[in-house]
Design a protein around this motif. Sequence first.
Motif, PDB file in Angstrom:
ATOM      1  N   SER A   5      32.823  47.298  36.445  1.00 30.92           N
ATOM      2  CA  SER A   5      31.716  46.187  37.037  1.00 30.92           C
ATOM      3  C   SER A   5      31.603  45.250  36.093  1.00 30.92           C
ATOM      4  O   SER A   5      31.318  44.100  36.559  1.00 30.92           O
ATOM      5  N   GLU A   6      31.589  45.425  34.649  1.00 34.06           N
ATOM      6  CA  GLU A   6      31.473  44.256  33.726  1.00 34.06           C
ATOM      7  C   GLU A   6      32.850  43.623  33.775  1.00 34.06           C
ATOM      8  O   GLU A   6      32.231  42.178  33.747  1.00 34.06           O
ATOM      9  N   LEU A   7      33.827  44.024  33.903  1.00 34.33           N
ATOM     10  CA  LEU A   7      34.952  42.855  34.138  1.00 34.33           C
ATOM     11  C   LEU A   7      34.865  42.098  35.371  1.00 34.33           C
ATOM     12  O   LEU A   7      35.109  40.963  35.121  1.00 34.33           O
ATOM     13  N   GLY A   8      34.484  42.932  36.491  1.00 38.62           N
ATOM     14  CA  GLY A   8      34.170  42.107  37.744  1.00 38.62           C
ATOM     15  C   GLY A   8      33.332  41.174  37.764  1.00 38.62           C
ATOM     16  O   GLY A   8      33.600  39.995  38.500  1.00 38.62           O
ATOM     17  N   LYS A   9      32.086  41.059  36.859  1.00 40.03           N
ATOM     18  CA  LYS A   9      31.194  40.201  36.857  1.00 40.03           C
ATOM     19  C   LYS A   9      31.871  38.970  36.241  1.00 40.03           C
ATOM     20  O   LYS A   9      31.604  37.865  36.850  1.00 40.03           O
ATOM     21  N   ILE A  10      32.682  39.036  35.200  1.00 38.93           N
ATOM     22  CA  ILE A  10      33.373  37.855  34.768  1.00 38.93           C
ATOM     23  C   ILE A  10      34.317  37.398  35.624  1.00 38.93           C
ATOM     24  O   ILE A  10      34.520  35.867  35.696  1.00 38.93           O
ATOM     25  N   CYS A  11      34.910  38.118  36.312  1.00 42.35           N
ATOM     26  CA  CYS A  11      36.045  37.675  37.356  1.00 42.35           C
ATOM     27  C   CYS A  11      35.404  36.731  38.678  1.00 42.35           C
ATOM     28  O   CYS A  11      35.786  35.786  38.835  1.00 42.35           O
ATOM     29  N   LEU A  12      34.361  37.240  38.822  1.00 45.97           N
ATOM     30  CA  LEU A  12      33.374  36.553  39.802  1.00 45.97           C
ATOM     31  C   LEU A  12      32.840  35.253  39.403  1.00 45.97           C
ATOM     32  O   LEU A  12      32.847  34.304  40.066  1.00 45.97           O
ATOM     33  N   GLU A  13      32.462  35.365  38.112  1.00 46.55           N
ATOM     34  CA  GLU A  13      31.700  34.086  37.461  1.00 46.55           C
ATOM     35  C   GLU A  13      33.016  32.998  37.595  1.00 46.55           C
ATOM     36  O   GLU A  13      32.485  31.931  37.744  1.00 46.55           O
TER      37      GLU A  13
END
Length: 396
Positions: free
Chosen positions: A188-196
């Motif tokens: 989830s934390e890695l995904g947030k950065i990828c989305l950003e």
Amino acid sequence: MEVKLANRVLSLTPSTTLAITAKAKELKEQGVDVIGLGAGEPDFNTPQHILDAAVQSMEQGHTKYTPSAGLPALKKVIISKFKQDQNIHYNMNEIIVGNGAKHVLYTLFQVLLNEGDEVIIPIPYWVSYPEQVKLAGGVPVYVEGLESNSFKITPEQLADTITDKTRAIIINSPSNPTGVIYSEEELSELGKICLEHDILIVSDEIYEKLIYGENKHVSIAQLSPELREQTIIVNGVSKSHSMTGWRIGYAAGNKEIIEAMTNLASHSTSNPTTTAQYASIAAYNGPQEPVAVMRQAFEERLEIIYSKLTAIPGFTCVKPQGAFYLYPNVKQAAKLTGYEDVDAFVEALLVEAKVAVIPGSGFGTPDNIRLSYATSLDQLEQAVARIHQFVESKQA
């Protein structure tokens, strides 16, 4: 005639895993008692109902071309698998079946990358990721997953690595070579950065069915609708159903990317092998007990071998949570036995101890070795005993 090869292949590094496995097989054929722990494939035969389905398909005349993206019947089965296992819904035009997960990844990078595009690859990595990125004109950008963090990268590391050229990141969970799994919170934390930063996530989930203990597999694509749109999942039947030689893998994700992959496949491979596609339908539609039996056998081997391996002087090892590899740090063992580096230590293990393992240099971590426990328990115990004896006999 002067042979001039294309520049794109001149920088390629041969597959370390295939090279070691080939060397071990060569020695065996010469009568040398070598125990090979290099192979990345289950030691079980393909389940009988899958073999029967393949034969039946041929007898029924299913030996012709199929659509380039795969049989509709197989794509429907894959869609059902995603719905059942991860509660993710995909449409038919969001699925492509290819000639193994490796070739699916190759095709993906070919349609995704332009010259100079960067792909973030966590270390340790599967040996083919960097080479496939380079073949597509891309630039591998490495981020080291520290052993103290179970070889996993952190959100801070990812954020610090992103540039305006970053196109994608590869996440392999469970991992080859380490066997570690990213938790839901970590993904989830890695995904947030990828989305950003609008970075595509390439999620290699080929080992998803081989999970041990209380651990569970989570796909980053199942965490939110946004991450589902941002992710291409790559998977296949090779590891889960012991079908490595059948060469069936698949990708699921953005329909435009899948369409581009399909167009490229139509000019490169035409279609995945027809018989293997019918076998794969049976793999997912048929009884899953053989998958469970194989997984249990791997877990039992892990529990027995792990303690024996970590008892070897100079060996430390993060305990795997999935896949079928052990990835010990053996830098101290190499030093204790008088070798200048782990690669030399590995060569000596093969020549003197008659045990073939894969040096970690091929995965980006030169202090480690990879051992596959996808072989019989008897062979595993013999191999570890040989390594232990070799290390003790060589100590100054």
